[in-house]
Design a protein around this motif. Sequence first.
Motif, PDB file in Angstrom:
ATOM      1  N   GLY A  36       0.839  -1.192   0.000  1.00  0.00           N
ATOM      2  CA  GLY A  36       0.000   0.000   0.000  1.00  0.00           C
ATOM      3  C   GLY A  36       0.870   1.235   0.000  1.00  0.00           C
ATOM      4  N   ARG A  37       0.240   2.364   0.174  1.00  0.00           N
ATOM      5  CA  ARG A  37       0.964   3.640   0.157  1.00  0.00           C
ATOM      6  C   ARG A  37       0.523   4.524   1.311  1.00  0.00           C
ATOM      7  N   GLU A  38       1.462   5.365   1.746  1.00  0.00           N
ATOM      8  CA  GLU A  38       1.166   6.480   2.643  1.00  0.00           C
ATOM      9  C   GLU A  38       1.462   7.741   1.852  1.00  0.00           C
ATOM     10  N   GLY A  39       0.417   8.385   1.332  1.00  0.00           N
ATOM     11  CA  GLY A  39       0.625   9.472   0.387  1.00  0.00           C
ATOM     12  C   GLY A  39       1.241   8.899  -0.871  1.00  0.00           C
ATOM     13  N   ARG A  40       2.424   9.434  -1.255  1.00  0.00           N
ATOM     14  CA  ARG A  40       3.123   8.912  -2.423  1.00  0.00           C
ATOM     15  C   ARG A  40       4.205   7.908  -2.044  1.00  0.00           C
ATOM     16  N   HIS A  41       4.343   7.588  -0.754  1.00  0.00           N
ATOM     17  CA  HIS A  41       5.390   6.692  -0.288  1.00  0.00           C
ATOM     18  C   HIS A  41       4.877   5.249  -0.240  1.00  0.00           C
ATOM     19  N   ARG A  42       5.653   4.340  -0.803  1.00  0.00           N
ATOM     20  CA  ARG A  42       5.267   2.935  -0.872  1.00  0.00           C
ATOM     21  C   ARG A  42       5.575   2.216   0.445  1.00  0.00           C
ATOM     22  N   ARG A  43       4.674   1.323   0.821  1.00  0.00           N
ATOM     23  CA  ARG A  43       4.880   0.489   2.000  1.00  0.00           C
ATOM     24  C   ARG A  43       5.125  -0.942   1.530  1.00  0.00           C
ATOM     25  N   TRP A  44       6.213  -1.547   2.034  1.00  0.00           N
ATOM     26  CA  TRP A  44       6.697  -2.819   1.516  1.00  0.00           C
ATOM     27  C   TRP A  44       6.508  -3.949   2.520  1.00  0.00           C
ATOM     28  N   ASP A  45       6.399  -5.166   1.975  1.00  0.00           N
ATOM     29  CA  ASP A  45       6.326  -6.352   2.821  1.00  0.00           C
ATOM     30  C   ASP A  45       6.875  -7.543   2.033  1.00  0.00           C
ATOM     31  N   ILE A  46       7.033  -8.663   2.738  1.00  0.00           N
ATOM     32  CA  ILE A  46       7.427  -9.905   2.084  1.00  0.00           C
ATOM     33  C   ILE A  46       6.318 -10.307   1.101  1.00  0.00           C
ATOM     34  N   ALA A  47       6.702 -10.717  -0.099  1.00  0.00           N
ATOM     35  CA  ALA A  47       5.728 -10.977  -1.162  1.00  0.00           C
ATOM     36  C   ALA A  47       4.701 -12.028  -0.760  1.00  0.00           C
ATOM     37  N   GLU A  48       5.122 -13.066  -0.036  1.00  0.00           N
ATOM     38  CA  GLU A  48       4.192 -14.141   0.295  1.00  0.00           C
ATOM     39  C   GLU A  48       3.077 -13.674   1.221  1.00  0.00           C
ATOM     40  N   ARG A  49       3.258 -12.519   1.861  1.00  0.00           N
ATOM     41  CA  ARG A  49       2.183 -11.968   2.701  1.00  0.00           C
ATOM     42  C   ARG A  49       1.288 -11.004   1.920  1.00  0.00           C
ATOM     43  N   VAL A  50       1.665 -10.717   0.688  1.00  0.00           N
ATOM     44  CA  VAL A  50       0.908  -9.768  -0.134  1.00  0.00           C
ATOM     45  C   VAL A  50       0.199 -10.474  -1.283  1.00  0.00           C
ATOM     46  N   TYR A  51       0.918 -11.313  -2.003  1.00  0.00           N
ATOM     47  CA  TYR A  51       0.362 -11.965  -3.179  1.00  0.00           C
ATOM     48  C   TYR A  51      -0.464 -13.191  -2.790  1.00  0.00           C
ATOM     49  N   PRO A  52      -1.461 -13.538  -3.590  1.00  0.00           N
ATOM     50  CA  PRO A  52      -2.264 -14.742  -3.297  1.00  0.00           C
ATOM     51  C   PRO A  52      -1.411 -16.006  -3.353  1.00  0.00           C
ATOM     52  N   ARG A  53      -1.829 -16.981  -2.602  1.00  0.00           N
ATOM     53  CA  ARG A  53      -1.157 -18.277  -2.646  1.00  0.00           C
ATOM     54  C   ARG A  53      -1.851 -19.189  -3.658  1.00  0.00           C
ATOM     55  N   ASP A  54      -1.202 -20.285  -3.984  1.00  0.00           N
ATOM     56  CA  ASP A  54      -1.763 -21.292  -4.896  1.00  0.00           C
ATOM     57  C   ASP A  54      -2.109 -20.705  -6.269  1.00  0.00           C
TER      58      ASP A  54
END
Length: 370
Positions: A173-191
């Motif tokens: 997600g974003r805070e204003g124009r700043h990107r917020r990052w996480d490990i991909a497996e917690r963001v992208y769908p599984r399977d």
Amino acid sequence: MTPTRTLTRDEARRIIVRAQLLDADRPGDVVEVGEQLGYIKIDPTATIAPCEHTVLWSRIGWSYEPGQLQKAVELDRLLFEFEGAFRPVSLLPLMLPVMRTWPRRESSRQWLEANAAFRADVLARLEREGPLLASDIPDTAQVDRAPDGWYGKNQVPHMLDFLARQGEVAIVGREGRHRRWDIAERVYPRDLPEYDEPEAERLLDERRLQAAGLAKQKSPWTRNGMAGEPVQVEGSKWRFRADPAALAALDEGDADGRDDPGGRVAFLNPYDSVLFDRPRLQEVFEFEYVLEQFKPAAQRRYGYFAHPILMGDRFVGMLDAEVDRKNDVLRVHAVHEFLPFEPEEHDIVQAELAELGNWLGMPVTGAPER
């Protein structure tokens, strides 16, 4: 051998306009736009509104609100941000095979190898504390990349972008124009479904052509390869490829004897995807589009960030307008008409300007009257 089909210029333009969701039948929501277009460009230049929002407003219309995009990305996870655009999650399985083999450039591989410990630091911190902004992550790089005009000396944004291209991290997600990052497996769908690289590339070519409707064969702009069906366009020597579904829709309308509902007026952000393939604009629409943003002021003809005006399936002018935040109005500097508007055309453009003002929540001033 079946002869190659020939399209009239009108049919060719109609296919493109429909594929880009700029005809009279407006899409229903943000996800529908993302699925059809394949990507929604993100750009902060906001003379009127940021690109991602004007792209969606020009398709959906008055009912679009910026919060709908945020919901689709951050809550519903039906769109995801990648390399400066919002893309439908349905494309992710087709992108992963290439992401897993990135980078292919030797200098990028060498930088990653030299910064193995830095890479491990970033991944460990995200795993432990994510989601995080880039500013929350210490720069422990062993080797720096030279500043490139987009990034400063801090190496964290470089590493995050590299890891995103490899499918290791993702933007949550974003805070204003700043990107917020996480490990991909917690963001992208599984399977997600699995594809090998050749099959994924073939399917991506089909999706790109679906978004374009019609493009030059093996176009370096649309990157549609040999997807779709071969067609000719009257008066053009190009070899075109057309989306089969778009051709079928064209034939269905003709067979039913239904009147084409036609187009409408749309003000297009200069970074809108329909404008990206400049050679196709010239060849099919006879529209030579030049973005004047980076030209000296004295050399600009239409304005710093003028929005092309599409009327039906023709580009008819340029809108030079900007939000005056001090006075809270949409200030129209000029509506440049390529050919003088008929009275009805003028009224349609004026009505669309009023709609734009209503969407922005501010009055329109300076619009030319007759």
